[in-house]
Design an enzyme around this catalytic site. Structure first.
Site, PDB file in Angstrom:
ATOM      1  N   TRP A  61       0.776  -0.984   0.047  1.00  0.00           N
ATOM      2  CA  TRP A  61       0.025  -0.001  -0.047  1.00  0.00           C
ATOM      3  C   TRP A  61       0.757   1.306   0.006  1.00  0.00           C
ATOM      4  O   TRP A  61       0.358   2.454  -0.184  1.00  0.00           O
ATOM      5  CB  TRP A  61      -1.053   0.119   1.175  1.00  0.00           C
ATOM      6  CG  TRP A  61      -0.236  -0.099   2.219  1.00  0.00           C
ATOM      7  CD1 TRP A  61      -0.266  -1.518   3.077  1.00  0.00           C
ATOM      8  CD2 TRP A  61       0.660   0.470   3.171  1.00  0.00           C
ATOM      9  NE1 TRP A  61       0.536  -1.563   4.170  1.00  0.00           N
ATOM     10  CE2 TRP A  61       0.792  -0.078   4.196  1.00  0.00           C
ATOM     11  CE3 TRP A  61       0.903   1.799   3.185  1.00  0.00           C
ATOM     12  CZ2 TRP A  61       2.047   0.300   5.435  1.00  0.00           C
ATOM     13  CZ3 TRP A  61       1.884   2.460   4.346  1.00  0.00           C
ATOM     14  CH2 TRP A  61       2.225   1.817   5.147  1.00  0.00           C
ATOM     15  N   LYS A  85      -2.509  -8.585  -7.699  1.00  0.00           N
ATOM     16  CA  LYS A  85      -3.024  -8.508  -6.407  1.00  0.00           C
ATOM     17  C   LYS A  85      -2.780  -7.279  -5.700  1.00  0.00           C
ATOM     18  O   LYS A  85      -1.637  -7.213  -4.970  1.00  0.00           O
ATOM     19  CB  LYS A  85      -3.030  -9.715  -5.356  1.00  0.00           C
ATOM     20  CG  LYS A  85      -4.102  -9.628  -4.371  1.00  0.00           C
ATOM     21  CD  LYS A  85      -3.527 -10.479  -3.029  1.00  0.00           C
ATOM     22  CE  LYS A  85      -2.847  -9.533  -1.975  1.00  0.00           C
ATOM     23  NZ  LYS A  85      -3.809  -8.431  -1.552  1.00  0.00           N
ATOM     24  N   PRO A  86      -3.506  -6.161  -5.493  1.00  0.00           N
ATOM     25  CA  PRO A  86      -3.041  -5.099  -5.023  1.00  0.00           C
ATOM     26  C   PRO A  86      -3.281  -4.937  -3.293  1.00  0.00           C
ATOM     27  O   PRO A  86      -3.947  -5.979  -3.001  1.00  0.00           O
ATOM     28  CB  PRO A  86      -3.800  -3.733  -5.478  1.00  0.00           C
ATOM     29  CG  PRO A  86      -5.072  -4.190  -6.090  1.00  0.00           C
ATOM     30  CD  PRO A  86      -4.819  -5.794  -6.275  1.00  0.00           C
ATOM     31  N   ALA A  87      -2.689  -4.221  -2.634  1.00  0.00           N
ATOM     32  CA  ALA A  87      -2.940  -4.239  -1.231  1.00  0.00           C
ATOM     33  C   ALA A  87      -4.283  -4.032  -0.624  1.00  0.00           C
ATOM     34  O   ALA A  87      -5.060  -2.955  -1.712  1.00  0.00           O
ATOM     35  CB  ALA A  87      -1.993  -3.412  -0.321  1.00  0.00           C
ATOM     36  N   PRO A  88      -4.768  -4.743   0.262  1.00  0.00           N
ATOM     37  CA  PRO A  88      -6.199  -4.125   0.579  1.00  0.00           C
ATOM     38  C   PRO A  88      -6.761  -2.868   0.956  1.00  0.00           C
ATOM     39  O   PRO A  88      -7.834  -2.358   0.719  1.00  0.00           O
ATOM     40  CB  PRO A  88      -6.640  -5.155   1.693  1.00  0.00           C
ATOM     41  CG  PRO A  88      -5.374  -5.874   1.988  1.00  0.00           C
ATOM     42  CD  PRO A  88      -4.302  -5.594   1.346  1.00  0.00           C
ATOM     43  N   GLY A 141       6.639  -6.648  -0.257  1.00  0.00           N
ATOM     44  CA  GLY A 141       5.974  -6.529   0.901  1.00  0.00           C
ATOM     45  C   GLY A 141       6.616  -6.930   2.091  1.00  0.00           C
ATOM     46  O   GLY A 141       8.101  -7.053   1.925  1.00  0.00           O
ATOM     47  N   SER A 142       6.135  -7.511   3.057  1.00  0.00           N
ATOM     48  CA  SER A 142       7.045  -7.744   4.268  1.00  0.00           C
ATOM     49  C   SER A 142       7.616  -9.078   4.191  1.00  0.00           C
ATOM     50  O   SER A 142       7.541  -9.915   3.128  1.00  0.00           O
ATOM     51  CB  SER A 142       5.979  -7.912   5.405  1.00  0.00           C
ATOM     52  OG  SER A 142       5.060  -9.145   5.168  1.00  0.00           O
ATOM     53  N   GLU A 163      10.846  -8.238  -3.069  1.00  0.00           N
ATOM     54  CA  GLU A 163      11.266  -6.920  -2.539  1.00  0.00           C
ATOM     55  C   GLU A 163      10.608  -6.843  -1.276  1.00  0.00           C
ATOM     56  O   GLU A 163       9.602  -6.462  -1.117  1.00  0.00           O
ATOM     57  CB  GLU A 163      10.938  -5.780  -3.538  1.00  0.00           C
ATOM     58  CG  GLU A 163      11.401  -5.811  -4.865  1.00  0.00           C
ATOM     59  CD  GLU A 163      12.893  -5.476  -5.087  1.00  0.00           C
ATOM     60  OE1 GLU A 163      13.472  -5.165  -4.154  1.00  0.00           O
ATOM     61  OE2 GLU A 163      13.237  -5.699  -6.302  1.00  0.00           O
ATOM     62  N   LEU A 164      11.707  -7.051  -0.223  1.00  0.00           N
ATOM     63  CA  LEU A 164      10.971  -7.408   1.152  1.00  0.00           C
ATOM     64  C   LEU A 164      11.520  -5.959   2.166  1.00  0.00           C
ATOM     65  O   LEU A 164      11.933  -5.202   1.592  1.00  0.00           O
ATOM     66  CB  LEU A 164      11.422  -8.698   1.639  1.00  0.00           C
ATOM     67  CG  LEU A 164      11.126  -9.954   0.809  1.00  0.00           C
ATOM     68  CD1 LEU A 164      11.880 -11.252   1.260  1.00  0.00           C
ATOM     69  CD2 LEU A 164       9.557 -10.004   0.384  1.00  0.00           C
ATOM     70  N   CYS A 197      10.427   0.833   2.494  1.00  0.00           N
ATOM     71  CA  CYS A 197      11.279  -0.024   2.840  1.00  0.00           C
ATOM     72  C   CYS A 197      12.799   0.553   2.548  1.00  0.00           C
ATOM     73  O   CYS A 197      13.412  -0.131   3.632  1.00  0.00           O
ATOM     74  CB  CYS A 197      10.955  -1.193   1.870  1.00  0.00           C
ATOM     75  SG  CYS A 197      11.191  -0.814   0.197  1.00  0.00           S
ATOM     76  N   GLU A 294      12.467  -2.722  11.140  1.00  0.00           N
ATOM     77  CA  GLU A 294      12.136  -1.578  10.400  1.00  0.00           C
ATOM     78  C   GLU A 294      10.924  -1.002  10.970  1.00  0.00           C
ATOM     79  O   GLU A 294      10.116  -1.488  11.408  1.00  0.00           O
ATOM     80  CB  GLU A 294      12.010  -1.509   8.866  1.00  0.00           C
ATOM     81  CG  GLU A 294      10.814  -2.460   8.522  1.00  0.00           C
ATOM     82  CD  GLU A 294      10.674  -2.191   6.827  1.00  0.00           C
ATOM     83  OE1 GLU A 294      11.318  -1.667   6.186  1.00  0.00           O
ATOM     84  OE2 GLU A 294      10.221  -3.377   6.448  1.00  0.00           O
TER      85      GLU A 294
HETATM   86  P1  ADP Z   1       2.516  -4.950   4.794  1.00  0.00           P
HETATM   87  O1  ADP Z   1       2.933  -5.249   6.243  1.00  0.00           O
HETATM   88  O2  ADP Z   1       3.288  -3.627   4.194  1.00  0.00           O
HETATM   89  O3  ADP Z   1       1.337  -4.755   4.643  1.00  0.00           O
HETATM   90  P2  ADP Z   1       2.220  -7.354   3.745  1.00  0.00           P
HETATM   91  O4  ADP Z   1       3.263  -8.277   3.228  1.00  0.00           O
HETATM   92  O5  ADP Z   1       1.450  -7.812   4.663  1.00  0.00           O
HETATM   93  O6  ADP Z   1       2.999  -5.997   3.984  1.00  0.00           O
HETATM   94  O7  ADP Z   1       1.328  -6.940   2.556  1.00  0.00           O
HETATM   95  C1  ADP Z   1       1.864  -6.854   1.239  1.00  0.00           C
HETATM   96  C2  ADP Z   1       1.157  -7.488   0.283  1.00  0.00           C
HETATM   97  O8  ADP Z   1       1.051  -8.894   0.245  1.00  0.00           O
HETATM   98  C3  ADP Z   1      -0.490  -7.128   0.377  1.00  0.00           C
HETATM   99  O9  ADP Z   1      -0.916  -7.119  -1.153  1.00  0.00           O
HETATM  100  C4  ADP Z   1      -1.058  -8.249   1.145  1.00  0.00           C
HETATM  101  O10 ADP Z   1      -2.265  -8.215   1.040  1.00  0.00           O
HETATM  102  C5  ADP Z   1      -0.174  -9.404   0.711  1.00  0.00           C
HETATM  103  N1  ADP Z   1      -0.454 -10.500   1.395  1.00  0.00           N
HETATM  104  C6  ADP Z   1      -0.353 -10.470   2.704  1.00  0.00           C
HETATM  105  N2  ADP Z   1      -0.362 -11.815   3.246  1.00  0.00           N
HETATM  106  C7  ADP Z   1      -0.364 -12.821   2.034  1.00  0.00           C
HETATM  107  C8  ADP Z   1      -0.426 -13.824   1.735  1.00  0.00           C
HETATM  108  N3  ADP Z   1      -0.486 -15.016   2.776  1.00  0.00           N
HETATM  109  N4  ADP Z   1      -0.289 -14.614   0.539  1.00  0.00           N
HETATM  110  C9  ADP Z   1      -0.356 -13.549  -0.482  1.00  0.00           C
HETATM  111  N5  ADP Z   1      -0.184 -12.238  -0.327  1.00  0.00           N
HETATM  112  C10 ADP Z   1      -0.222 -11.760   0.954  1.00  0.00           C
END
Ligand code: ADP
Length: 393
Positions: A61, A85-88, A141-142, A163-164, A197, A294
């Site tokens: 996001w 699949k974008p962030a919720p 993401g994470s 990219e973590l 990040c 972080e």
């Molecule tokens: P943040 O802590 O920055 O939100 P996340 O890694 O949780 O980082 O989220 C990054 C993306 O990964 C988002 O689009 C999130 O919905 C997605 N995501 C979270 N959990 C899963 C999962 N188990 N499988 C696939 N995508 C996921």
């Protein structure tokens, strides 16, 4: 409006996002193959570059436009369709990009967006990693979710680029220009309210310049304006949600409990909601949570160091390796430290590293693969070698 960063930063992100489309549209024309001399006179060795196949992009996001196009642009330029699949928290930006794609004439099915709530992410991820049609996953993401996707993708040996998280050191040597270092810190720490990040997470300052740098940083930070993103005066908007804010508070109170001293900021902002005061705190050390994780918020945590060797050891004392920031005017030191840092990127005398023409990515637990540049395009291509025999009559 969706993510909360100040409007100027949002405009800059949109240009950055568009930059990937422009750049990879050009670079796609240069996906050259190769002809390799063979040891046999009647054969030729030909190397072809081919699309990977159907790809999946999973995005965060914090940069809801740029993290989409950083995957989508090379995927399309290499000839791959994508399921995104974008962030919720930021689906609308992704849907807007898809609509622009439709208007630009993307054939149906080439870009597909799947949105879902936080609770749906695991199921969507499981489908994208187990469906045999999908041949590659590009994720930002994470680190925790990245590791999970890597494990899931192993089932079918799918290609993965990740990219973590980061835990970036920001190293200021005695011979640095204080103004340059402080200006860079403003970008490296407070852009997007620290929710990047690449954000500087551990500020390491050499003893001789420590007082000057810390005083100047606290003074500049104290002048930052927190407010609504559409208010032109705002330098920082809100954090993304209450969980993000709680993490910042947890990190800061841990450091203060260990003797950290807050020089400016330190609290939730008077505006309420998820606004947090831009903060400078000293007393960081390796026992603090902030040293390991972080913070993803507007807190600059500082410690002092003695010499170059100690700076590099402290900087590398992390499982992450995304970017290191270095401030010095000694050209020999620039090379030594740049080469010694265990990071995928080094920013020297600047607070910025991202750009569509440069290979963005990390080492250690910060990721796999690179995004942007000619290296980023390779990540979305397969190499096929054809051994052409029987050429002699
Ligand atoms: P943040 O802590 O920055 O939100 P996340 O890694 O949780 O980082 O989220 C990054 C993306 O990964 C988002 O689009 C999130 O919905 C997605 N995501 C979270 N959990 C899963 C999962 N188990 N499988 C696939 N995508 C996921």
């Amino acid at each position: 409006a969706e993510q909360g960063k100040p409007f100027d930063e949002a405009r800059a992100e949109v240009c950055y996002a568009a930059g990937f489309l422009d750049w990879f549209a050009e670079e796609g024309r240069r996906t050259y193959g190769d002809v390799i001399p063979s040891s046999s006179a009647d054969t030729r060795i030909v190397v072809l570059k081919q699309p990977v196949g159907v790809t999946a992009g999973i995005t965060p996001w914090n940069l809801p436009a740029a993290m989409v196009t950083r995957k989508l642009a090379p995927a399309l330029a290499a000839g791959n369709p994508m399921v995104l699949k974008p962030a919720p928290f930021t689906p609308l930006t992704a849907l807007a990009i898809m609509e622009l794609g439709v208007r630009a004439g993307l054939p149906a099915g080439v870009l597909n967006v799947v949105v879902g709530d936080v609770a749906d992410a695991a199921a969507i991820g499981a489908e994208l990693t187990s469906n045999r049609t999908v041949r590659k996953i590009g994720f930002t993401g994470s680190t925790a979710v990245g590791k999970l996707l890597l494990e899931q993708a192993a089932g079918q040996v799918k290609r993965v680029s990740l990219e973590l998280g980061g835990n970036s050191p920001f190293i200021v040597f005695d011979d640095a220009d204080v103004k340059t270092a402080v200006d860079s810190m403003m970008a490296a720490k407070f852009r997007n309210a620290g929710q990047l990040c690449t954000a500087a997470n551990r500020v390491l300052v050499q003893h001789g310049i420590y007082d000057d740098f810390v005083t100047a940083l606290a003074e500049r930070t104290g002048r930052l304006v927190v407010g609504h993103g559409f208010d032109e005066a705002s330098h920082l908007g809100p954090l993304i949600n209450e969980a993000g804010l709680a993490k910042v508070e947890r990190h800061l109170s841990d450091l203060v409990d260990r003797g950290g001293k807050v020089l400016t900021g330190g609290h939730r902002h008077a505006l309420g909601h998820t606004f947090f005061e831009p903060t400078v705190v000293t007393g960081l050390d390796a026992s603090a949570v902030m040293w390991r994780e972080e913070t993803f918020g507007p807190v600059a945590a500082i410690t002092a160091f003695g010499d170059e060797r100690e700076a590099v050891e402290l900087a590398n004392d992390t499982d992450y390796g995304l970017v290191g920031f270095v401030y010095t005017r000694d050209v020999g030191r620039v090379w030594r430290v740049s080469e010694a840092l265990e990071t995928g990127m080094v920013a020297v005398n600047t607070g910025r590293v991202s750009g569509e023409m440069a290979p963005f990515g990390g080492v250690k637990e910060s990721g796999l693969g690179r995004e942007g540049s000619k290296y980023g395009l390779e990540d979305w291509l397969e190499i096929k070698y054809v051994n052409l025999g029987g050429l002699n009559s």
